[in-house]
Design a protein around this motif. Structure first.
Motif, short mmCIF file in Angstrom:
data_model
loop_
_atom_site.label_atom_id
_atom_site.label_comp_id
_atom_site.label_asym_id
_atom_site.label_seq_id
_atom_site.Cartn_x
_atom_site.Cartn_y
_atom_site.Cartn_z
N SER A 15 0.90 -0.99 -0.10
CA SER A 15 0.07 -0.08 -0.05
C SER A 15 0.86 1.52 0.12
N ASP A 36 4.53 -7.89 2.67
CA ASP A 36 3.67 -6.85 3.57
C ASP A 36 2.87 -8.14 4.30
N ARG A 41 -3.52 -7.00 0.01
CA ARG A 41 -2.91 -5.94 -0.73
C ARG A 41 -1.58 -6.15 -1.50
N TYR A 152 4.03 6.48 18.07
CA TYR A 152 4.58 6.86 16.86
C TYR A 152 5.66 7.79 16.60
N THR A 187 -2.42 8.65 1.97
CA THR A 187 -2.37 6.99 1.78
C THR A 187 -3.46 6.35 2.57
N THR A 192 -5.40 1.26 7.25
CA THR A 192 -4.36 -0.07 7.50
C THR A 192 -4.16 -0.35 8.79
N1 LIG Z 1 1.27 8.78 4.91
C1 LIG Z 1 1.69 9.53 5.68
O1 LIG Z 1 1.20 10.83 5.68
C2 LIG Z 1 3.18 9.28 6.25
C3 LIG Z 1 4.03 10.29 6.77
C4 LIG Z 1 5.36 9.93 7.32
C5 LIG Z 1 5.50 8.62 7.33
N2 LIG Z 1 4.88 7.73 6.92
C6 LIG Z 1 5.26 6.32 6.95
O2 LIG Z 1 5.23 5.81 5.80
C7 LIG Z 1 5.55 4.20 5.74
C8 LIG Z 1 4.45 3.75 5.00
O3 LIG Z 1 3.06 4.45 5.18
P1 LIG Z 1 1.81 4.58 4.28
O4 LIG Z 1 1.34 5.81 4.68
O5 LIG Z 1 2.51 4.46 3.04
O6 LIG Z 1 0.74 3.69 4.92
P2 LIG Z 1 0.02 2.44 4.08
O7 LIG Z 1 -0.88 1.89 5.30
O8 LIG Z 1 -0.63 2.88 3.06
O9 LIG Z 1 1.02 1.40 3.89
C9 LIG Z 1 1.84 0.53 5.12
C10 LIG Z 1 1.96 -0.79 4.76
O10 LIG Z 1 2.63 -1.37 5.62
C11 LIG Z 1 1.97 -2.77 6.03
N3 LIG Z 1 2.54 -3.30 7.19
C12 LIG Z 1 1.89 -2.63 8.40
N4 LIG Z 1 2.49 -3.35 9.69
C13 LIG Z 1 2.78 -4.47 9.03
C14 LIG Z 1 3.87 -5.63 9.51
N5 LIG Z 1 3.67 -5.74 10.91
N6 LIG Z 1 4.35 -6.38 8.77
C15 LIG Z 1 4.52 -6.24 7.26
N7 LIG Z 1 3.55 -4.98 6.88
C16 LIG Z 1 2.98 -4.24 7.59
C17 LIG Z 1 0.59 -2.74 5.80
O11 LIG Z 1 -0.17 -3.66 5.56
C18 LIG Z 1 0.43 -1.56 4.57
O12 LIG Z 1 0.41 -2.10 3.38
C19 LIG Z 1 4.98 4.02 7.35
O13 LIG Z 1 6.30 3.56 7.91
C20 LIG Z 1 4.50 5.25 7.72
O14 LIG Z 1 4.67 5.40 9.33
C21 LIG Z 1 3.56 7.88 6.33
#
Ligand SMILES: NC(=O)c1ccc[n+]([C@@H]2O[C@H](COP(=O)([O-])OP(=O)(O)OC[C@H]3O[C@@H](n4cnc5c(N)ncnc54)[C@H](O)[C@@H]3O)[C@@H](O)[C@H]2O)c1
Length: 259
Positions: A15, A36, A41, A152, A187, A192
């Motif tokens: 994702s 993942d 997904r 977090y 996202t 999720t």
């Molecule tokens: N979206 C934002 O605004 C944002 C901002 C800063 C940082 N981030 C970071 O970016 C990264 C990706 O986030 P995103 O926004 O794309 O979220 P998302 O939820 O779209 O994608 C995260 C993916 O990680 C997978 N995941 C979660 N826990 C897991 C586990 N235990 N084992 C394997 N897979 C696992 C989920 O199934 C999901 O598919 C994360 O580390 C998040 O903290 C996101």
């Protein structure tokens, strides 16, 4: 740095940012191993990618035994060149009063220990060829406390420390380690995270990302970013052009860190 096709491991590839990162490397001709926790997904993301260039692995990053088995499997045909550690969950802005021990442990376990669980076997693989790039995904939350929750924020700040120590330990092998810290990226992370953590995630829905007014005030570029913009930076940090960058934090946040 190894030339294409490189062997790339992307966690959280089902994702958002992880999916965009996987696609960016596939578009470059690399072989990408998508990890993942969600089979659905992974199936949905890989359906749009050329089968010859990807493998998919349903893995929970908190299960270090299964992670190590998976990394051994994917590196059997050659050492891993790039790790993009994107798997992560969000704690619904839970502050100290809302953060239960259960929520704390799960977020730290996934975001921090889960990253270590992947880094550890990947590094063993990279050392065998004395090259590689590690790019972890942190967050603006490491530097600005209010937009996210206690667990977090803590997990993402700790990843910056992990990145610096990895750079120190691995430079001698020609391996660089950096962290990309996104700001607001559109996202499915709330959905999720609720799916993975259940109802321990508070349903607070007032964040910078949900308020155009806050975004305008805090983010000089006055908008949220895209997963593709984050992926482009991850890709650069794993390229030959970034070979002399290590132990650094690169913000992809529209300038939020400056405000
Ligand atoms: N979206 C934002 O605004 C944002 C901002 C800063 C940082 N981030 C970071 O970016 C990264 C990706 O986030 P995103 O926004 O794309 O979220 P998302 O939820 O779209 O994608 C995260 C993916 O990680 C997978 N995941 C979660 N826990 C897991 C586990 N235990 N084992 C394997 N897979 C696992 C989920 O199934 C999901 O598919 C994360 O580390 C998040 O903290 C996101």
């Amino acid at each position: 740095m190894t030339q294409t096709p490189r062997q790339v491991v992307v966690t959280g590839a089902g994702s958002g940012i992880g999916a965009a990162v996987a696609k960016r490397f596939v578009d470059n001709g690399d072989v990408v191993h998508l990890l993942d926790i969600s089979a659905d997904r992974l199936a949905s993301v890989s359906a749009d990618l050329p089968a010859a260039q990807v493998t998919t692995h349903v893995v929970d990053v908190t299960d270090h035994v299964r992670v190590a088995e998976t990394i051994a499997e994917v590196s059997a045909n050659g050492a891993i060149d790039v790790l993009a550690g994107c798997a992560g969950v969000f704690d619904g802005l839970a502050g100290i009063e809302q953060t239960t021990h259960e929520l704390w442990n799960r977020v730290i376990d996934i975001n921090l220990t889960g990253t270590f669980n992947v880094v550890k076997p990947v590094v063993e693989s990279m050392i065998t060829q004395r090259s590689g790039s590690i790019v972890l995904i942190g967050s603006i939350a490491a530097s600005r406390a209010t937009p996210d929750g206690l667990a977090y924020d803590t997990s993402k700040a700790a990843l910056e420390g992990m990145t610096r120590r990895l750079a120190v330990d691995l430079g001698q092998y020609g391996i660089n380690a950096n962290l990309v810290a996104p700001g607001v990226v559109g996202t499915a992370i709330r959905a999720t995270s609720e799916e993975i953590l259940g109802d321990m995630v508070p349903d607070t829905n007032v964040g910078v990302g949900t308020s155009p007014e806050l975004m305008k005030m805090l983010i000089p570029l006055q908008r949220g970013g895209t997963s593709e913009e984050v992926a482009a930076t991850v890709f650069f940090l794993a390229s030959a052009g970034a070979a002399y960058i290590s132990g650094d934090v690169v913000h992809v946040d529209g300038g939020w860190i400056a405000s």
